[in-house]
Design a protein around this motif. Structure first.
Motif, PDB file in Angstrom:
ATOM      1  N   SER A  71       0.805  -1.222   0.000  1.00  0.00           N
ATOM      2  CA  SER A  71       0.000   0.000   0.000  1.00  0.00           C
ATOM      3  C   SER A  71       0.840   1.274   0.000  1.00  0.00           C
ATOM      4  N   SER A  74       2.301   1.838  -3.326  1.00  0.00           N
ATOM      5  CA  SER A  74       1.203   2.108  -4.256  1.00  0.00           C
ATOM      6  C   SER A  74       0.779   3.567  -4.189  1.00  0.00           C
ATOM      7  N   ALA A  93      -2.317  -4.792  -2.614  1.00  0.00           N
ATOM      8  CA  ALA A  93      -2.372  -3.542  -1.845  1.00  0.00           C
ATOM      9  C   ALA A  93      -3.796  -3.303  -1.353  1.00  0.00           C
ATOM     10  N   THR A  94      -3.980  -3.165  -0.041  1.00  0.00           N
ATOM     11  CA  THR A  94      -5.335  -3.143   0.525  1.00  0.00           C
ATOM     12  C   THR A  94      -5.743  -1.838   1.216  1.00  0.00           C
ATOM     13  N   ASN A  95      -4.866  -0.845   1.300  1.00  0.00           N
ATOM     14  CA  ASN A  95      -5.223   0.402   1.986  1.00  0.00           C
ATOM     15  C   ASN A  95      -6.472   1.013   1.360  1.00  0.00           C
ATOM     16  N   LEU A  98      -6.541   4.241  -1.064  1.00  0.00           N
ATOM     17  CA  LEU A  98      -6.010   4.196  -2.418  1.00  0.00           C
ATOM     18  C   LEU A  98      -7.106   4.409  -3.462  1.00  0.00           C
ATOM     19  N   ASN A 112     -10.628  -4.146  -0.023  1.00  0.00           N
ATOM     20  CA  ASN A 112      -9.723  -3.299   0.751  1.00  0.00           C
ATOM     21  C   ASN A 112      -9.845  -3.542   2.254  1.00  0.00           C
ATOM     22  N   TYR A 142      -0.123   0.498   5.621  1.00  0.00           N
ATOM     23  CA  TYR A 142      -0.955  -0.702   5.563  1.00  0.00           C
ATOM     24  C   TYR A 142      -1.445  -1.090   6.955  1.00  0.00           C
TER      25      TYR A 142
END
Length: 349
Positions: A71, A74, A93-95, A98, A112, A142
């Protein structure tokens, strides 16, 4: 693009392998338009990732990017790709934030942390029946938002929550560990990556925190968690993930075909985000197969894609988020990571 040689590379190598597998499969059909996969090892460092993205755009003239993996990188790379109009699809990437930047060329193939965190919290409160939970984060882009999402949801469940943070670059977590021991929680949740997570779990068990169930998110779903903590200390640890790991005993024909091909190619069973890496690359492959070879045309294809992937149905919302929302719970048993079930359905005995 991602951490291919750094301390948390175990999370990135499987999706890289998944992407490589589907592109190799495509190229073996001898298409008129071949696809070259170029690897960029950011080691999870945002500044390195930005420099690599600039190289990828200017020198390598890429038409799309699988990644970045984490994240933090990213958040730094996406504006660079957006300006150059290069589509990207992250497999890991899970934030949550974003997706809130209005980017038109950014996408991800997994839910997410705004979905993952509350789902894990619900499982902690309901599936594990915890009433007193100590939540720790690693202060990263993250780990902290994920832990915050867990904290907020636990609060709505009437669970007593104690909070703290740690620095993952340090090796001695005694300050946090002592506070956990004093709080005597039913469960501990760690928002961060497996390198620090394994070390934290070992120190907790060494301190005598034996009965508290240990939970973490997708950043800890790697054998490195077990290796860092020691098999005995890691036994029973629970990890949530917006990912589906294709296990050797899977019966779905499409998933089994992927798992068998992955093992044949890499002499290992698929691990975290391998299927998501395969699916992310599949979207690019399908775009090229449909005659799209420029970044903007590929991005137009991605916006309307509706593809049956290995991990899930791949269909994107206008903000780049995938529509599928399932979160899975994995448990360490006998020194191995096993699937317990979907977070909404899983129960602990």
């Amino acid at each position: 693009m991602g951490d291919l040689t750094g301390p948390n590379s175990g999370i990135v190598i499987p999706p890289r392998n998944g992407a490589k597998l589907v592109i190799d499969e495509y190229n073996k059909t001898n298409p008129a338009v071949k696809i070259e996969l170029v690897e960029y090892d950011s080691q999870g460092d945002g500044s390195k990732a930005v420099a690599l993205a600039q190289q990828a755009i200017k020198d390598d003239k890429i038409v799309g990017l699988v990644g970045p993996a984490f994240s933090g990188e990213s958040a730094q790379v996406a504006p660079v790709l957006e300006e150059a109009k290069i589509p990207s699809i992250s497999a890991s990437a899970t934030n949550t934030k974003l997706a809130e930047n209005g980017w038109k060329f950014w996408h991800r193939v997994l839910p997410n942390d705004g979905v993952q965190g509350p789902s894990i919290a619900d499982f902690i409160a309901d599936g594990a029946a915890a009433k007193n939970v100590f939540v720790i984060d690693d202060k990263s882009e993250y780990g902290k938002p994920l832990a915050d999402a867990v904290r907020a949801q636990l609060g709505t469940k009437g669970v007593q929550v104690t909070n703290d943070s740690l620095d993952p670059t340090e090796s001695d977590f005694s300050s946090v560990v002592n506070k956990v021991a004093a709080a005597k929680p039913d469960a501990v949740f760690f928002g961060g990556y497996y390198a620090a997570g394994g070390n934290l779990l070992k120190q907790l068990r060494d301190k005598g925190v034996k009965d508290a169930k240990f939970f973490s998110g997708d950043g800890s779903l790697d054998k490195g968690l077990i290796e860092g903590a020691g098999a005995a200390n890691a036994e029973g640890a629970l990890v949530g993930c917006p990912c589906y790991i294709a296990t050797p005993d899977v019966t779905d024909a499409k998933v089994k075909g992927f798992a068998d091909a992955y093992k044949a190619a890499f002499s290992a069973d698929p691990a975290i985000y391998a299927a998501e890496g395969y699916d992310a690359a599949t979207v690019f492959v399908e775009a090229v197969k449909a005659g799209n070879t420029t970044p903007e045309k590929i991005n137009e294809f991605i916006a309307s894609a509706n593809i049956a992937g290995v991990s899930k149905q791949i269909k994107f919302q206008a903000n780049g988020e995938v529509e599928a929302k399932d979160i899975y719970i994995y448990q360490v048993k006998g020194g191995a990571i096993t699937l317990l079930g979907k977070a909404a359905e899983a129960k602990l005995g």
